[in-house]
Design an enzyme around this catalytic site. Structure first.
Site, PDB file in Angstrom:
ATOM      1  N   LYS A 171      40.724  31.909  36.074  1.00 45.37           N
ATOM      2  CA  LYS A 171      41.918  31.808  35.373  1.00 45.37           C
ATOM      3  C   LYS A 171      41.371  30.114  34.603  1.00 45.37           C
ATOM      4  CE  LYS A 171      42.744  28.104  38.542  1.00 45.37           C
ATOM      5  NZ  LYS A 171      43.281  26.957  38.225  1.00 45.37           N
TER       6      LYS A 171
ATOM      7  N   ASP B   1      46.896  29.657  44.185  1.00 41.53           N
ATOM      8  CA  ASP B   1      46.388  30.237  43.186  1.00 41.53           C
ATOM      9  C   ASP B   1      46.130  31.862  43.641  1.00 41.53           C
ATOM     10  OD1 ASP B   1      46.183  27.726  41.900  1.00 41.53           O
ATOM     11  OD2 ASP B   1      44.266  27.503  42.212  1.00 41.53           O
TER      12      ASP B   1
HETATM   13  P1  ATP Z   1      40.565  25.626  44.247  1.00 44.87           P
HETATM   14  O1  ATP Z   1      40.820  27.054  44.284  1.00 44.87           O
HETATM   15  O2  ATP Z   1      40.549  24.948  45.200  1.00 44.87           O
HETATM   16  O3  ATP Z   1      40.822  25.108  43.018  1.00 44.87           O
HETATM   17  P2  ATP Z   1      38.100  26.210  42.397  1.00 44.87           P
HETATM   18  O4  ATP Z   1      38.570  27.095  41.716  1.00 44.87           O
HETATM   19  O5  ATP Z   1      37.497  25.156  42.554  1.00 44.87           O
HETATM   20  O6  ATP Z   1      38.778  25.705  43.981  1.00 44.87           O
HETATM   21  P3  ATP Z   1      36.502  28.585  44.356  1.00 44.87           P
HETATM   22  O7  ATP Z   1      35.324  28.862  43.818  1.00 44.87           O
HETATM   23  O8  ATP Z   1      37.612  28.650  44.884  1.00 44.87           O
HETATM   24  O9  ATP Z   1      37.049  26.774  43.053  1.00 44.87           O
HETATM   25  O10 ATP Z   1      36.169  27.625  45.772  1.00 44.87           O
HETATM   26  C1  ATP Z   1      36.198  26.545  46.482  1.00 44.87           C
HETATM   27  C2  ATP Z   1      35.659  26.354  48.491  1.00 44.87           C
HETATM   28  O11 ATP Z   1      35.775  27.388  48.401  1.00 44.87           O
HETATM   29  C3  ATP Z   1      34.310  26.929  47.645  1.00 44.87           C
HETATM   30  O12 ATP Z   1      33.469  25.503  47.642  1.00 44.87           O
HETATM   31  C4  ATP Z   1      33.594  27.808  48.597  1.00 44.87           C
HETATM   32  O13 ATP Z   1      33.225  27.224  49.219  1.00 44.87           O
HETATM   33  C5  ATP Z   1      35.172  28.436  48.995  1.00 44.87           C
HETATM   34  N1  ATP Z   1      34.681  29.879  49.265  1.00 44.87           N
HETATM   35  C6  ATP Z   1      36.287  30.193  50.594  1.00 44.87           C
HETATM   36  N2  ATP Z   1      35.826  31.768  49.663  1.00 44.87           N
HETATM   37  C7  ATP Z   1      35.177  31.853  48.453  1.00 44.87           C
HETATM   38  C8  ATP Z   1      34.695  32.559  47.494  1.00 44.87           C
HETATM   39  N3  ATP Z   1      34.723  34.296  47.623  1.00 44.87           N
HETATM   40  N4  ATP Z   1      34.407  32.381  46.073  1.00 44.87           N
HETATM   41  C9  ATP Z   1      34.917  30.871  45.843  1.00 44.87           C
HETATM   42  N5  ATP Z   1      34.554  30.543  46.814  1.00 44.87           N
HETATM   43  C10 ATP Z   1      34.562  31.002  47.679  1.00 44.87           C
END
Ligand code: ATP
Length: 309
Positions: free
Chosen positions: A19, A147
């Protein structure tokens, strides 16, 4: 006579989108979370979640892709937790082997972890043959992360509360974007902490009527005028090069650039598909190989089945 299918051969594959936030308004804290008013758009950058039967009660996770090494494969992984939650709530001792083909940047502000959780909920519900409707899946998703319900729903939606209370938004046409996926993710809690330091008493957040009108106008320039993210300054404090990246929009021929979520991914809105090709090339020339650039479009559907047993 039909041949019996060995459960070990049963495979479910789900594709789930990233997203971006067209607008992100951050309000006061309630029960430990900021109240948000945001407009999500699901875009054509996907993780694929594959689920296979395995020994009772056991969950294993394999992550594939360029950033696989950045993500844990144990209970810290949101996909692992999604499978665990579903198993507990539905009272079974089913096992699952999950493989995640990761294209959504890790900690990129594009809700990749939430997407994987959404994909896992759908994949396991089908693999384990559970009788759950989409609303029930979304409620379970909200327990895993704000989310996750949007990862299931997709499209374009207004998110309030923690971003988990969704209402579909009326949109017309397709928006074209070029994403600049800056390496080295940003920690979402850290960006919110910086936001709190800058603005300890933010006003009540709301989605502007101008944005709602722009979504249904079909004119990309109308949408460009109202893109907006309250976390921009906080993210730029932590990563000053983001300010320069956001300012690149006119130089590379984009209508506007906006930070996605807590960053560091920046989404450049362009006029149409042909403009996306040009902007993509110019951005790559400006940014070099350090920053991965991708053309995407939105809105696209949420988690959907690619393969069922
Ligand atoms: P948020 O949803 O908090 O805005 P984001 O979109 O910036 O996060 P994500 O890739 O969702 O980033 O990852 C945030 C953190 O969640 C990562 O640093 C990771 O350690 C942890 N995490 C747990 N499960 C996952 C996954 N399946 N994929 C990516 N990150 C994950």
């Amino acid at each position: 006579m039909t041949e019996a299918v060995d459960p070990a051969d049963e495979v479910v594959r789900v594709r789930v989108p990233a997203k971006i936030n067209l607008s992100l308004r951050v309000g006061p804290v309630e029960d430990g979370y900021h109240r948000l008013a945001t407009v999500f758009q699901a875009v054509s950058l996907y993780d694929d979640v594959t689920a296979r039967w395995q020994r009772e009660g056991e969950t294993t996770v394999i992550i594939r892709g360029r950033e696989a090494h950045l993500v844990g494969t144990d209970h810290t992984n949101l996909a692992w937790r999604a499978a665990d939650l579903l198993r507990q709530r539905c009272g079974g001792d089913w096992g699952v082997a999950l493989t995640i083909d990761k294209n959504i940047p890790v900690a990129g502000g594009m809700a990749g972890g939430s997407a994987d959780a959404a994909g896992t909920l759908l994949a396991c519900a089908v693999l384990w043959d559970l009788d759950l409707d989409p609303g029930e899946l979304r409620e379970l998703g909200a327990e895993l992360g704000a989310d996750v319900p949007f990862g299931l729903a997709g499209g374009t939606a207004i998110g309030t509360g923690r971003g988990d209370v969704l209402a579909p938004a009326l949109t017309r046409g397709t928006s074209h974007w070029v994403l600049a996926m800056v390496g080295r993710g940003l920690s979402t809690p850290e960006v919110f902490r910086r936001f709190d330091e800058r603005q300890p008493e933010p006003p009540e957040p709301e989605v502007s009527p101008e944005l709602m009108a722009a979504l249904s106008s079909r004119r990309p320039a109308d949408l460009a005028a109202v893109l907006d993210n309250d976390l921009t300054e906080a993210a730029c404090d932590l990563r000053p090069e983001l300010a320069e990246l956001l300012e690149l929009a006119p130089r590379v021929g984009a209508l506007r650039a906006v930070l996605s979520g807590s960053g560091p991914t920046v989404a450049f809105l362009v006029a149409d598909e042909a403009a996306a090709v040009d902007v993509h090339l110019r951005l790559k020339a400006e940014l070099g190989s350090e920053v991965e650039c991708r053309r995407v479009h939105g809105p696209v559907p949420g988690a959907r089945l690619l393969q069922t047993p």
